[in-house]
Write an enzyme that holds these catalytic residues in place. Structure first.
Site, PDB file in Angstrom:
ATOM      1  N   ILE A 127       0.880  -1.030  -0.032  1.00 57.28           N
ATOM      2  CA  ILE A 127       0.005  -0.190   0.089  1.00 57.28           C
ATOM      3  C   ILE A 127       0.922   1.304   0.123  1.00 57.28           C
ATOM      4  CG2 ILE A 127      -2.052   1.107   1.261  1.00 57.28           C
ATOM      5  CD1 ILE A 127      -2.390  -1.974   0.239  1.00 57.28           C
ATOM      6  N   CYS A 128       0.565   2.204  -0.845  1.00 52.34           N
ATOM      7  CA  CYS A 128       1.304   3.472  -1.017  1.00 52.34           C
ATOM      8  C   CYS A 128       2.901   3.184  -0.995  1.00 52.34           C
ATOM      9  CB  CYS A 128       1.006   4.320   0.233  1.00 52.34           C
ATOM     10  SG  CYS A 128       1.600   5.761   0.328  1.00 52.34           S
ATOM     11  N   SER A 129       3.604   3.953  -0.181  1.00 56.38           N
ATOM     12  CA  SER A 129       5.129   3.794  -0.343  1.00 56.38           C
ATOM     13  C   SER A 129       5.713   2.583   0.194  1.00 56.38           C
ATOM     14  CB  SER A 129       5.717   4.842   0.222  1.00 56.38           C
ATOM     15  OG  SER A 129       5.329   5.021   1.876  1.00 56.38           O
ATOM     16  N   THR A 147       2.381   3.319  -6.776  1.00 51.84           N
ATOM     17  CA  THR A 147       2.728   3.747  -5.524  1.00 51.84           C
ATOM     18  C   THR A 147       1.703   5.229  -5.398  1.00 51.84           C
ATOM     19  OG1 THR A 147       4.080   4.285  -3.646  1.00 51.84           O
ATOM     20  CG2 THR A 147       4.775   5.091  -5.695  1.00 51.84           C
ATOM     21  N   GLY A 194      -2.008   2.586  -4.817  1.00 50.52           N
ATOM     22  CA  GLY A 194      -1.593   3.964  -4.762  1.00 50.52           C
ATOM     23  C   GLY A 194      -1.563   4.476  -3.274  1.00 50.52           C
TER      24      GLY A 194
END
Length: 229
Positions: A127-129, A147, A194
């Site tokens: 998830i994300c970074s 990301t 993202g």
């Protein structure tokens, strides 16, 4: 009398580390906990068993919120073959560096999960970074990934370095709510999302893979979540 059908329960691990973004892991946790075979929120026949994995008993996530783990990294490694899904949340740059640059237990656990041999498909989802941590291991080589929108260039740089260090094909980094990068040669599906709310979309997609689109849609309805168009 016919025997009752036993539904599969998938074992999900969410890997925590100091500074992990709160919504990056509570979002997918909340989504998956609402997925059931019987679509009955009052008495759910749950599809996923979810455990928080961490090096320390208490982890201070972002904001800051302190969270108690379910299982230690050391104990999770002992039963690594039981985990069907591993979710890696993102966090601010110092938190990510604390995992990657130090080759800490979280980083080593992810590598162990990547190389664990199993006869059936497993899923590794960031998830994300959190994709930065995956990228540093080299597992994103040759994949299409995403990301947080503001971190796309940073992920490209990490994946390029990993390709030089470990080999493999170039990684395509694109802006998206989530990306299914396909299955590795070892039989592991890579899903990247993202930022923050995109983790809801990725978790609902994961649910559709393991159950059905209708079960995933029902969970979204219970959550009153409508994905952005």
């Amino acid at each position: 009398m016919a025997a009752a059908t036993v539904q599969r329960v998938y074992d999900v691990g969410i890997l925590l580390y100091p500074g992990a973004d709160l919504l990056d892991f509570t979002g997918p946790h909340g989504v998956l906990s609402h997925v059931s075979y019987n679509n009955n929120p009052a008495a759910p026949d749950r599809v996923f068993s979810i455990r928080l994995i961490a090096a320390h008993e208490w982890i201070t996530a972002s904001d800051p919120v302190t969270v108690k783990r379910h299982i230690s990294i050391a104990d999770a490694r002992e039963e690594l073959e039981n985990f069907d899904v591993l979710i890696v949340p993102g966090g601010p740059a110092p938190a990510i560096s604390g995992v990657v640059d130090a080759n800490g237990p979280e980083y080593e656990f992810i590598k162990s999960f990547i190389h664990e041999s199993r006869n059936e498909e497993r899923i590794l989802m960031s998830i994300c970074s959190g994709a930065f941590i995956l990228g540093a291991t080299g597992v994103l080589a040759g994949k299409t990934v995403t990301t947080h929108t503001m971190a796309l260039e940073g992920l490209r740089a990490i994946c390029q370095k990993a390709t030089k260090d470990f080999g493999g094909g170039p990684t395509k980094v694109m802006k998206a709510r989530y990306v299914d990068g396909g299955v590795t040669k070892s039989g592991m599906r890579i899903i990247t999302s993202g930022g923050i709310s995109c983790g809801f979309d990725a978790a609902l997609y994961l649910a559709s893979l393991k159950t059905s689109q209708s079960a995933s849609n029902f969970a979204a309805m219970v959550l009153e979540y409508i994905a952005p168009v």
